[in-house]
Design an enzyme around this catalytic site. Structure first.
Site, mmCIF file in Angstrom:
data_model
loop_
_atom_site.group_PDB
_atom_site.id
_atom_site.type_symbol
_atom_site.label_atom_id
_atom_site.label_comp_id
_atom_site.label_asym_id
_atom_site.label_seq_id
_atom_site.Cartn_x
_atom_site.Cartn_y
_atom_site.Cartn_z
ATOM 1 C CB ALA A 85 5.144 6.424 -15.263
ATOM 2 C CE1 TYR A 128 0.720 7.984 -6.772
ATOM 3 C CE2 TYR A 128 -1.099 8.367 -8.292
ATOM 4 C CZ TYR A 128 -0.622 7.838 -7.111
ATOM 5 O OH TYR A 128 -1.469 7.156 -6.263
ATOM 6 C CG ASN A 141 -1.509 1.362 1.503
ATOM 7 O OD1 ASN A 141 -2.446 1.791 0.848
ATOM 8 N ND2 ASN A 141 -0.958 2.064 2.484
ATOM 9 C CE LYS A 149 0.411 4.249 -6.636
ATOM 10 N NZ LYS A 149 0.546 3.289 -5.511
ATOM 11 C CB ILE A 193 -9.730 7.632 -1.581
ATOM 12 C CG1 ILE A 193 -9.862 6.560 -2.689
ATOM 13 C CG2 ILE A 193 -10.209 7.097 -0.235
ATOM 14 C CD1 ILE A 193 -11.264 6.068 -2.952
ATOM 15 C CB SER A 213 -3.547 5.182 -8.664
ATOM 16 O OG SER A 213 -4.233 6.395 -8.912
#
Length: 236
Positions: A146, A144, A79, A148, A177, A131
């Protein structure tokens, strides 16, 4: 969702936001939960290891300790992650390296470490937190996205490779979220983002956590290599 035998669960970055909700769900389920985080948190029913997931030697030491204590590792939830926005042309090498080290490289390294222990018992479940941005992309978040996207690709390949050892690998791709990661987003900008969500609202950390717990359960015993969007229909 209750199980008879206590499972041994490892969650990275479980001291806040989605990670904290995941830890809470597993602990409430009666599982033995270990958290690896750079910042020590407090969650009833969880044991915290304060460490940087980029320190692979330390990760190996922690997982060995957990395995020796329990003679098994059932579930790994990758996570931990960071998000650093930057426009193309303004992205520093340090920004790229740090995001890939934490968001991607650590997922691969910890999957390697945990799967070695899981293979001994011919059973395990690994859930990676990806994500929606890794699926759709987003302006200002190319690195970011890339990192994920790489996690999504790795999840699919790892699922194919580890299935013969009884290990399932899936990913959850959250949308917007309600965590401190979105606190900095201006109200007008957030309003526009919510307009693109079919359900017309942001998600709750608990909604992501419940999906993770389901994927780790025997109820999901024939599910592997899947990317489950928890995004309110944003990708429709």
């Amino acid at each position: 969702m209750k199980v008879q035998e206590k499972r041994v669960v490892i969650v990275t970055g479980g001291n806040r936001g989605i990670g904290k909700a995941i830890v809470h769900e597993f602990a409430a389920n009666g599982d033995i939960v270990y958290v690896i985080s750079r910042h020590k948190g407090e969650e009833a029913g969880a044991v915290f290891f304060e460490a940087d997931i980029r320190d692979i030697a330390k990760m190996k030491e922690i997982l060995q300790t957990i395995y020796k204590e329990n003679k098994k590792i059932d579930i790994l939830v990758n996570n931990a992650g960071i998000m650093e926005d930057a426009l193309i042309g303004m992205i520093s090498s340090e920004n790229i390296l740090e995001q890939f080290q934490i968001n991607t490289f650590s997922v691969i390294e910890l999957t390697q470490l945990a799967s070695r222990f899981m293979k001994r018992n011919k059973k395990g479940s690994i859930i990676n937190i990806a994500s929606i941005i890794g699926v759709m992309g987003n302006a200002g978040q190319s690195v970011y996205s890339a990192t994920k996207g790489a996690v999504i690709s790795f999840t699919k390949s790892a699922a194919k490779e580890l299935s013969g050892d009884g290990i399932r690998v899936n990913a959850v791709a959250p949308g917007i979220i309600q965590t401190d990661l979105i606190d900095h987003v201006p109200e007008e900008k957030m309003k526009k983002r919510i307009e693109n969500i079919s359900m017309g609202r942001t998600g709750l950390p608990e909604e992501v956590a419940k999906t993770v717990v389901f994927l780790a359960s025997d109820d999901a015993s024939y599910i592997s290599g899947q990317i489950i969007g928890v995004d309110g229909g944003a990708v429709i």
